[in-house]
Design an enzyme around this catalytic site. Structure first.
Site, PDB file in Angstrom:
ATOM      1  N   CYS A   9      -3.033 -10.133  -2.065  1.00 22.89           N
ATOM      2  CA  CYS A   9      -3.284 -11.562  -2.179  1.00 22.89           C
ATOM      3  C   CYS A   9      -2.692 -12.101  -3.469  1.00 22.89           C
ATOM      4  CB  CYS A   9      -4.781 -11.844  -2.225  1.00 22.89           C
ATOM      5  SG  CYS A   9      -5.589 -11.581  -0.656  1.00 22.89           S
ATOM      6  N   CYS A 257      -1.631  -1.523 -11.673  1.00 25.92           N
ATOM      7  CA  CYS A 257      -0.871  -0.956 -10.542  1.00 25.92           C
ATOM      8  C   CYS A 257       0.613  -0.796 -10.895  1.00 25.92           C
ATOM      9  CB  CYS A 257      -1.018  -1.857  -9.321  1.00 25.92           C
ATOM     10  SG  CYS A 257       0.084  -1.418  -7.969  1.00 25.92           S
ATOM     11  N   ASP A 370      13.464   0.209  -3.529  1.00 30.68           N
ATOM     12  CA  ASP A 370      12.288   0.209  -4.398  1.00 30.68           C
ATOM     13  C   ASP A 370      11.320   1.327  -4.048  1.00 30.68           C
ATOM     14  OD1 ASP A 370      10.390  -0.929  -2.299  1.00 30.68           O
ATOM     15  OD2 ASP A 370      11.916  -2.462  -2.376  1.00 30.68           O
ATOM     16  N   CYS A 457      -2.247   2.658 -12.927  1.00 25.49           N
ATOM     17  CA  CYS A 457      -2.685   3.363 -11.721  1.00 25.49           C
ATOM     18  C   CYS A 457      -1.443   3.980 -11.091  1.00 25.49           C
ATOM     19  CB  CYS A 457      -3.348   2.418 -10.720  1.00 25.49           C
ATOM     20  SG  CYS A 457      -3.736   3.272  -9.167  1.00 25.49           S
TER      21      CYS A 457
END
Ligand code: SF4
Length: 501
Positions: A9, A257, A370, A457
């Site tokens: 989101c 992240c 990627d 992370c």
């Protein structure tokens, strides 16, 4: 690759202290982040104790300037929040998507809150049980409902904003970057104690408008200055007189992240000091340094547009090889391949990316990607290059091999869907038809981001997750998967089964 994955989101929220409507800021802020969620979008504004809401499916529509002014009637007020969403929790049928569209609201006993959220909750079942005791008719459609109701429960106990948010931070396992408005027009935002998803703050040049945004590009688009990235475990409250930063929970282990850098975020957004495009260029340079023999055996570089473009520039800078813009994306084919059924996905990718045959015929090519998730998208590109006469195809991948699911808002939610969980690098190269696949090392990735390893992370590439329940579910489900268990739903939605086992 961009088309393979659902992103969770995007959040944009604004308050103006000159009584001007905030809808235009939120509209443009959300349009700039439509890549973070395209299944549904929503806007909510606040005026005189009332929430005004618009929610709809699909991408945010194009509005003419005159139409934006007309929307002031429907969405009045100088405080507002917006959201774009891709489903990483709850059901995916049309009815559920409509119900799960954010921003969400909850009310009881005269208290009311509205929430726009980015992330994913892991301890869903535990929270649902608690919420159902207070709200017997609670119907869970998405994780933002959980956050919204949990927060309201804490307010119903008479807690202040910092105290209620602190309880949420301590009792919710997962990733959550949240912007909120209360029935009194209080405006605040907070991040989970690991800071997994981005959320930054900025202000307008006249110091009358303040905003929270998942990405800095949305601040730029509105002409705002970025002030700071919220810290993990931080709450920021905004009032006319001041902005207050409350460090509610301190956590040694931060976990931003790492995939935001490789895949999700816009290249023109920045996290802390570095722009995403700079980091991606560094990824490309790293891949050249780590694979000198492959570079010696190549003639040209090609990128899979558009997330592979910046790393291709890095490969070009470091190797001196020519970067041929031989792969072109058709900008008006808008179907997103990752939401299609498997049988429809490959033809769609095939239609979207065209390869200029004369540029690749007879050449040894390095293609920059990627990431490789299922592998089918990369395979389509490799096949196309072979059909166009490429002599050799090497795939340079900036994000290391993905071996496990994500519990924090990216829709790669089972071991079975990840080619990297069952295949090593050589096997992946064979499966997609490449001469070699070269992943950037974890060490180089971490260094390029400017973060330390224990600030990122890297759960999906190392199997080490920053939150305890995610680690427990990952370990248990890995064992089951290796023993032939069929994963029929997202692993974090199987928490109840794991607890019962
Ligand atoms: S598991 Fe992977 S995709 Fe998910 S938050 Fe961690 S690094 Fe990002």
């Amino acid at each position: 690759m961009e088309d393979e994955l659902g992103i969770e989101c995007g959040v944009f929220a604004a308050i103006n202290y000159d009584n001007r409507p905030v809808f235009p800021y939120i509209y443009w802020g959300m349009r700039a982040q439509n890549h973070r969620g395209h299944q549904s979008h929503g806007f909510l504004t606040y005026l005189d104790g009332r929430f005004h809401v618009h929610r709809s499916l699909d991408l945010i529509p194009k509005l003419k300037t005159s139409a934006i002014t007309e929307w002031f009637g429907r969405l009045p007020g100088s405080i507002g929040i917006g959201n774009v969403r891709y489903t990483t929790s709850g059901k995916c049928d049309e009815q559920s998507l409509i119900k799960g569209t954010q921003p969400v609201t909850a009310s009881k006993k005269g208290l009311k809150i509205a929430v726009s959220f980015n992330g994913n909750v892991v301890n869903t079942f535990q929270l649902k049980r608690e919420i159902c005791q207070q709200f017997p008719r609670f119907s869970y459609e998405c994780d933002s409902d959980l956050i919204c109701h949990k927060l309201l429960i804490e307010f119903l106990k008479g807690k202040s904003i910092p105290s209620a948010v602190k309880t949420c931070m301590k009792e919710i396992d997962g990733a959550f970057s949240v912007a909120c408005i209360t029935q009194k027009g209080e405006f605040f935002a907070f991040k989970d104690p690991h800071g997994i998803r981005p959320l930054c703050m900025g202000h307008s040049s006249d110091n009358k408008t303040y905003a929270f945004s998942s990405e800095t590009a949305s601040l730029d688009i509105n002409g705002f200055t970025r002030d700071f990235e919220l810290q993990p475990g931080e709450l920021v409250t905004v009032t006319k007189d001041r902005i207050e930063r409350h460090q509610l929970v301190s956590n040694e282990r931060k976990a931003f992240c790492a995939f935001e850098f490789a895949y999700f975020a816009r290249p023109d957004s920045r996290f802390d000091t570095k722009y995403v495009y700079e980091v991606r260029e560094e990824f490309g340079r790293n891949l050249v340094k780590e694979n000198p023999d492959v570079v010696k055996d190549a003639d040209v570089i090609l990128s899979v547009p558009e997330t592979g473009d910046d790393s291709a520039l890095g490969v070009h800078d470091e190797s001196g090889l020519r970067w041929e813009r031989a792969s072109r994306r058709h900008r008006y084919v808008t179907e997103r391949a990752f939401i299609l059924l498997n049988k429809d996905r490959n033809p769609t990718i095939d239609r979207k990316v065209n390869i200029l045959g004369p540029k690749v015929n007879g050449k040894r090519i390095i293609v920059t990607e990627d990431s490789i998730v299922r592998g089918d998208t990369t395979k389509v590109i490799v096949d196309k290059l072979r059909r166009m006469g490429a002599k050799k195809v090497y795939v340079f991948v900036t994000f290391p091999r993905i071996i496990g699911p994500c519990f924090y808002g990216i829709d790669m939610s089972t071991y079975g869907q990840l080619i990297g969980s069952t295949h090593n690098t050589e096997q992946i190269a064979k499966a997609i038809g490449a001469d070699a696949v070269c992943y950037q090392s974890l060490k180089s990735l971490v260094k390029a981001t400017g973060f330390k390893q224990n600030e990122l992370c890297t759960g999906c590439i190392t199997g080490r997750y920053p939150t305890p329940l995610a680690q427990k579910i990952a370990d248990e489900m890995k064992k089951r998967f290796e023993n032939g268990f069929e994963e029929k739903e997202r692993l974090y939605e199987m928490e109840e089964a794991i607890r019962a086992s």
